[in-house]
Design an enzyme around this catalytic site. Structure first.
Site, PDB file in Angstrom:
ATOM      1  N   HIS A  58      -2.486   6.433   4.121  1.00  0.00           N
ATOM      2  CA  HIS A  58      -2.896   7.516   5.028  1.00  0.00           C
ATOM      3  C   HIS A  58      -1.640   8.165   5.592  1.00  0.00           C
ATOM      4  O   HIS A  58      -0.901   7.523   6.348  1.00  0.00           O
ATOM      5  CB  HIS A  58      -3.784   6.976   6.146  1.00  0.00           C
ATOM      6  CG  HIS A  58      -5.088   6.420   5.658  1.00  0.00           C
ATOM      7  ND1 HIS A  58      -6.181   7.211   5.379  1.00  0.00           N
ATOM      8  CD2 HIS A  58      -5.451   5.154   5.344  1.00  0.00           C
ATOM      9  CE1 HIS A  58      -7.178   6.460   4.948  1.00  0.00           C
ATOM     10  NE2 HIS A  58      -6.764   5.196   4.908  1.00  0.00           N
ATOM     11  N   LEU A  59      -1.393   9.404   5.177  1.00  0.00           N
ATOM     12  CA  LEU A  59      -0.187  10.103   5.646  1.00  0.00           C
ATOM     13  C   LEU A  59      -0.466  11.006   6.850  1.00  0.00           C
ATOM     14  O   LEU A  59       0.467  11.528   7.461  1.00  0.00           O
ATOM     15  CB  LEU A  59       0.441  10.918   4.504  1.00  0.00           C
ATOM     16  CG  LEU A  59       1.038  10.085   3.366  1.00  0.00           C
ATOM     17  CD1 LEU A  59       1.581  11.001   2.266  1.00  0.00           C
ATOM     18  CD2 LEU A  59       2.151   9.172   3.860  1.00  0.00           C
ATOM     19  N   ASP A 150     -12.639   7.787   1.628  1.00  0.00           N
ATOM     20  CA  ASP A 150     -12.167   6.620   2.370  1.00  0.00           C
ATOM     21  C   ASP A 150     -12.149   6.843   3.876  1.00  0.00           C
ATOM     22  O   ASP A 150     -11.737   7.887   4.369  1.00  0.00           O
ATOM     23  CB  ASP A 150     -10.778   6.193   1.922  1.00  0.00           C
ATOM     24  CG  ASP A 150     -10.368   4.930   2.649  1.00  0.00           C
ATOM     25  OD1 ASP A 150     -11.049   3.919   2.457  1.00  0.00           O
ATOM     26  OD2 ASP A 150      -9.419   4.978   3.443  1.00  0.00           O
ATOM     27  N   ASP A 303      -3.335   0.462   2.335  1.00  0.00           N
ATOM     28  CA  ASP A 303      -4.188   1.040   3.385  1.00  0.00           C
ATOM     29  C   ASP A 303      -3.354   1.286   4.656  1.00  0.00           C
ATOM     30  O   ASP A 303      -3.823   1.090   5.773  1.00  0.00           O
ATOM     31  CB  ASP A 303      -5.400   0.165   3.692  1.00  0.00           C
ATOM     32  CG  ASP A 303      -6.492   0.921   4.454  1.00  0.00           C
ATOM     33  OD1 ASP A 303      -6.342   2.146   4.681  1.00  0.00           O
ATOM     34  OD2 ASP A 303      -7.490   0.281   4.831  1.00  0.00           O
ATOM     35  N   HIS A 307      -1.351   4.823  13.600  1.00  0.00           N
ATOM     36  CA  HIS A 307      -2.029   5.349  14.791  1.00  0.00           C
ATOM     37  C   HIS A 307      -1.030   5.415  15.937  1.00  0.00           C
ATOM     38  O   HIS A 307      -0.230   4.489  16.103  1.00  0.00           O
ATOM     39  CB  HIS A 307      -3.189   4.431  15.211  1.00  0.00           C
ATOM     40  CG  HIS A 307      -4.347   4.450  14.280  1.00  0.00           C
ATOM     41  ND1 HIS A 307      -5.162   5.546  14.131  1.00  0.00           N
ATOM     42  CD2 HIS A 307      -4.835   3.503  13.431  1.00  0.00           C
ATOM     43  CE1 HIS A 307      -6.111   5.260  13.241  1.00  0.00           C
ATOM     44  NE2 HIS A 307      -5.928   4.036  12.789  1.00  0.00           N
TER      45      HIS A 307
HETATM   46 ZN   LIG Z   1     -11.096   2.451   3.679  1.00  0.00          ZN
END
Ligand SMILES: [Zn+2]
Length: 430
Positions: A58-59, A150, A303, A307
């Site tokens: 996740h960028l 996702d 993954d 945050h």
């Molecule tokens: Zn996921």
């Protein structure tokens, strides 16, 4: 271009060899090479692996640049030994059109630290109702082949079937976040003994396993390819094993954190351990390690989910789900798989480079370390011992569950098509 001579690297953990890198490719590999280079690297004791490939990153850009950008995320990837990452579609706006995936792809090219392969959303806005423009995203400059909602599950069986049928036309794959939504409404952690004692809402294993069972059957029914994201339970392993035994085109990934951490950590109520799917039991961890060792699970995928502090430094119930992982993945795999004797370095190269590249159909990555191949390479020091300090991370976020832990190994250098992105454990400014 800068030329490099790497002396005495243990390719896939084998006997020491010299590696000469010229014009972006491996120009020569052998013992005591009689060649010159701009930069000599003493790789005594270092393991050489093909550049790592992450199927699940996740960028956060566009939209949540306070958590991560393509630049900070790809710098973190390089520090972790990665040369290619697949960027998940749950950005703002969602990567559900040719325009957004091309924007992410272009930002990745501009970063110069790591190739960024955008993942396209399966449904418009990740809402699960209407198929996104899969063909247009594939035909765009980004050349999308992996599609995923996702963060959310494609829970409608008809939509999932249509997506599987659609991607067949261009050898694409649907990567499913397997989570039956009704069974996990209000879930806060793994459903089991610990959730019962803590009184937190449970996320039962069956909510993952029932979707995986449905989707391997659907993939077989329409003759398409499905990839299962972040497998987390022993039961999920059994279903994937069964589907593979049938000869169906099913692949699966596991995260580093599901290979190491258990739901016992939730007793601390520290939201750094809050993640989706949740940390499971020691029995699940054992099954996942065995499945990665025997090849039932094809790949390790991080993954990586950055945050900002305000979304994590709060009460458990309201904290965001996810952990950063790019910069610690190889160390966790060394500790859980290599140091335990479950996988050798050749196996690590297979599960962290070759197979993920093949699943994503990424040309130029996951290739062997041999003469003429693109010089995507990581030099890793397995003898290093250190305490994880997220304050030193290249990612913009600090939500690492390994903070303060002793983890083995460290990336010494990373090369992307023959250009160093990391040298002597430090980012190369570009
Ligand atoms: Zn996921």
């Amino acid at each position: 271009m800068t030329t490099y001579l790497i002396r005495n690297a243990q390719i896939l953990g084998g006997a020491p060899r010299d590696i000469h890198i010229v014009d972006g490719v491996f120009a020569a590999i052998g013992e005591d090479l009689d060649v010159r280079a701009d930069i000599d690297i003493d790789a005594h004791g270092l393991v050489a692996l093909p550049g790592l490939v992450d199927l699940h990153t996740h960028l956060r850009e566009p939209g949540r640049e306070d958590a991560e950008t393509v630049l900070t995320g790809t710098r973190a990837a390089a520090m972790g030994g990665y040369t290619a990452v697949h960027a998940m579609a749950n950005t703002f706006p969602v990567a559900d059109s040719a325009g957004v995936v091309e924007q992410v792809w272009r930002l990745g090219r501009e970063s110069g630290y790591c190739d960024v392969q955008p993942v396209g959303a399966v449904t418009v806005g990740l809402e699960g109702k209407q198929l996104a423009e899969l063909g247009a995203m594939h035909d765009s400059a980004a050349g999308v082949r992996v599609f995923s909602d996702d963060g959310k599950c494609v829970d409608d069986a008809v939509i999932m079937r249509r997506a599987l049928e659609y991607v067949k036309a261009f050898d694409g794959v649907v990567a499913q976040h397997a989570q039956e939504p009704r069974l996990t409404a209000g879930a806060q952690m793994n459903e089991g003994r610990v959730s019962g004692e803590l009184g937190l809402g449970g996320w039962p294993a069956v909510a993952e396993e029932s979707i995986i069972a449905r989707d391997v059957l659907l993939a077989a029914h329409v003759g398409s390819r499905v990839h299962i994201c972040h497998l987390s339970t022993a039961g999920s392993v059994e279903i994937v094993r069964w589907a593979k035994a049938k000869g169906w085109d099913v692949t699966a990934e596991v995260t580093p954190h599901h290979l190491l951490l258990t739901d016992e950590l939730v007793r601390s109520y520290d939201p750094v351990y809050k993640v989706n799917p949740p940390l499971r039991t020691a029995e699940d961890v054992e099954a996942l390690r065995e499945a990665l060792a025997d090849g039932t699970i094809d790949a390790v995928a991080t993954d990586h989910a950055p945050h900002p502090a305000e979304d994590k430094d709060c009460e458990w119930a309201v904290a965001a789900m996810g952990m950063v992982g790019l910069e610690t993945a190889l160390s966790v795999v060394q500790q859980t798989m290599v140091d335990t004797g479950l996988l050798n370095w050749e196996g690590v190269a297979d599960r962290m480079s070759h197979r993920p590249a093949r699943i994503g159909r990424l040309a130029g990555h996951g290739r062997p370390i041999s003469v003429g191949e693109p010089a995507n390479l990581v030099l890793f020091d397995p003898a290093y011992r250190g305490v994880v300090n997220p304050d030193t991370f290249a990612t913009r976020s600090r939500n690492s569950p390994y903070k303060g832990m002793d983890l083995p190994g460290r990336v010494h250098a990373t090369f992307l098509r023959g250009e160093a992105t990391v040298l002597a454990g430090e980012l190369v400014e570009r």
